[in-house]
Design a protein around this motif. Structure first.
Motif, PDB file in Angstrom:
ATOM      1  N   THR A 169      10.314   9.768   1.074  1.00  0.00           N
ATOM      2  CA  THR A 169       9.630   9.787   2.370  1.00  0.00           C
ATOM      3  C   THR A 169       8.774   8.520   2.449  1.00  0.00           C
ATOM      4  O   THR A 169       8.518   7.864   1.446  1.00  0.00           O
ATOM      5  CB  THR A 169       8.687  10.996   2.466  1.00  0.00           C
ATOM      6  N   PHE A 170       8.309   8.179   3.644  1.00  0.00           N
ATOM      7  CA  PHE A 170       7.426   7.020   3.790  1.00  0.00           C
ATOM      8  C   PHE A 170       6.157   7.215   2.956  1.00  0.00           C
ATOM      9  O   PHE A 170       5.656   6.286   2.335  1.00  0.00           O
ATOM     10  CB  PHE A 170       7.054   6.790   5.254  1.00  0.00           C
ATOM     11  N   GLU A 171       5.637   8.453   2.952  1.00  0.00           N
ATOM     12  CA  GLU A 171       4.413   8.733   2.201  1.00  0.00           C
ATOM     13  C   GLU A 171       4.615   8.473   0.705  1.00  0.00           C
ATOM     14  O   GLU A 171       3.775   7.842   0.058  1.00  0.00           O
ATOM     15  CB  GLU A 171       3.968  10.194   2.415  1.00  0.00           C
ATOM     16  N   SER A 172       5.738   8.954   0.165  1.00  0.00           N
ATOM     17  CA  SER A 172       5.988   8.750  -1.264  1.00  0.00           C
ATOM     18  C   SER A 172       6.273   7.282  -1.563  1.00  0.00           C
ATOM     19  O   SER A 172       5.898   6.770  -2.618  1.00  0.00           O
ATOM     20  CB  SER A 172       7.174   9.596  -1.731  1.00  0.00           C
ATOM     21  N   LEU A 174       5.015   4.707  -0.007  1.00  0.00           N
ATOM     22  CA  LEU A 174       3.725   3.993  -0.020  1.00  0.00           C
ATOM     23  C   LEU A 174       2.992   4.258  -1.328  1.00  0.00           C
ATOM     24  O   LEU A 174       2.386   3.352  -1.901  1.00  0.00           O
ATOM     25  CB  LEU A 174       2.859   4.423   1.164  1.00  0.00           C
ATOM     26  N   LYS A 175       3.076   5.483  -1.818  1.00  0.00           N
ATOM     27  CA  LYS A 175       2.418   5.822  -3.078  1.00  0.00           C
ATOM     28  C   LYS A 175       3.035   5.016  -4.226  1.00  0.00           C
ATOM     29  O   LYS A 175       2.316   4.409  -5.031  1.00  0.00           O
ATOM     30  CB  LYS A 175       2.568   7.326  -3.325  1.00  0.00           C
ATOM     31  N   LEU A 176       4.367   4.982  -4.244  1.00  0.00           N
ATOM     32  CA  LEU A 176       5.061   4.219  -5.287  1.00  0.00           C
ATOM     33  C   LEU A 176       4.680   2.738  -5.210  1.00  0.00           C
ATOM     34  O   LEU A 176       4.395   2.094  -6.224  1.00  0.00           O
ATOM     35  CB  LEU A 176       6.575   4.400  -5.102  1.00  0.00           C
ATOM     36  N   HIS A 209       3.131   2.882  12.349  1.00  0.00           N
ATOM     37  CA  HIS A 209       2.818   2.993  10.928  1.00  0.00           C
ATOM     38  C   HIS A 209       2.523   1.637  10.297  1.00  0.00           C
ATOM     39  O   HIS A 209       3.119   1.251   9.297  1.00  0.00           O
ATOM     40  CB  HIS A 209       3.966   3.643  10.142  1.00  0.00           C
TER      41      HIS A 209
END
Lengths: 246, 246
Positions: A169-172, A174-176, A209
């Protein structure tokens, strides 16, 4: 130096870049290395740059036709019929800028070279992403090479190689990326906060985003601090290596 | 290239080195880059090298006095009164070898330079570890810089920075090193299996716990395969980054 990453996910493209430029250790500044061109509903194109700042700024100014009167300007990228043609335009402009300087016999300690990541979508075609070399030629991201890094790439590479997944996902994602950038920031002074990001959703054809992560961002600090602990726990889950068993 | 790490733990010193040397991508060989000198009960000294193989082999041959008849040989390192003196001898020999070549006007594409890690213990003093530069000067490991890397250091550095702890057991240190080496092996063809290691226990004054990890080693494969999964789980434990929350 610099550190930029462009990722190709199934749901779209993710871009992240740092903002430090330096001429020596005692001359550092903050510059945005990500430029986004948008014609809502028609095209979104993103360019990130690593290398000589004067070179990359000249490339963007030329693409934006800043030599013309303000009212006559449209970026050449807005006229490209395809992302491939856009990459050709950017590559040609880059080669031209570097050529102008070096043909004149100019020299710089660190060279005039720059490397670029170009990604985006034009209505009617799927999103595409390219890595453009100082010579003006380029390669395209695909299933086998779904992400590109430019600049100080080594420290942050192992985690990308291990944890990248096109279904993120975009959220994951960005975290990575934050973990990858944090590893680099901790090791190399020429890469610095804040970080710019852009998550482009396939077929949205608009710039949503977009944001900037500052050093005091709470999420970033949680990730930076938590990652050391998470890594130690990850190591603990692996079996110990007995010295005699080898 | 090469990748070697020397670590200073409370319980002793740990060394690990890869074994690949290459002259171009199409000319690769396997050479041991770790040399251990031992006089049981009196001293143990370990040297690891990165850089020009002819240079490092010449340094070791000179230290071993191989110019003499076999029966007259003793390594100069066996006569050094302290680890500091041993580092000076190695540094001087290294500078001499490089100087001999470059003073004669010889040139090599990749240069004749080499960088060394020297560590060990001589009876009556604590263990010490040095990073020796091609110029012959050196720095010593201490509490603030408890490990040294030479060669292709960037890929494997983030995990060392995050997970190193001076209280590690030898078993955990080897596991950490395997992860660091595995990250490097996956990214750079100039670093290759097998890996040599040596865990030196403080005040043991003998060469125990020496070994070689081959590519088909079960433990190494478990770690290499398990690490990707462990990293993904570690990422999952961190909070997601909402795109709007930044």
């Amino acid at each position: 130096m610099t550190y930029c990453v462009g990722m190709m996910l199934r749901r779209g493209l993710v871009f992240m870049s740092d903002t430090r430029t330096n001429a020596g250790l005692d001359n550092i500044s903050t510059f945005k290395k990500m430029t986004i061109w948008e014609e809502p509903g028609e095209r979104v194109i993103t360019l990130m740059s690593a290398g000589n700042l004067a070179t990359t700024q000249a490339v963007i100014s030329l693409l934006d036709e800043r030599s013309k009167l303000p009212e006559d300007r449209t970026s050449s990228l807005m006229k490209a019929p395809s992302m491939f043609q856009a990459a050709c335009m950017v590559g040609d402009t880059l080669r031209e800028v570097i050529g102008d300087l070096t043909d004149g016999g100019q020299r710089a300690d660190s060279g005039f070279d720059a490397t670029l990541i170009l990604g985006g979508q034009i209505d009617g075609s799927p999103p595409r992403m390219f890595l453009i070399y100082p010579e003006g030629n380029f390669i395209e991201a695909g299933d086998d090479t779904p992400f590109f890094q430019i600049g100080e790439i080594k420290y942050g590479r192992p985690i990308l190689v291990r944890a990248f997944d096109p279904d993120l996902t975009f959220e994951s994602a960005l975290k990575l990326l934050m973990v990858s950038f944090d590893s680099t920031l901790k090791a190399n002074l020429s890469v610095g906060m804040p970080l710019d990001f852009f998550c482009y959703e396939t077929d949205s054809l608009e710039k949503r985003h977009v944001g900037r992560v500052t050093a005091d961002n709470e999420r970033f600090q949680t990730i930076s601090k938590g990652w050391g602990e998470a890594l130690k726990q990850a190591l603990d889950t692996l079996p110990d290596v007995g010295m005699e068993s080898i």
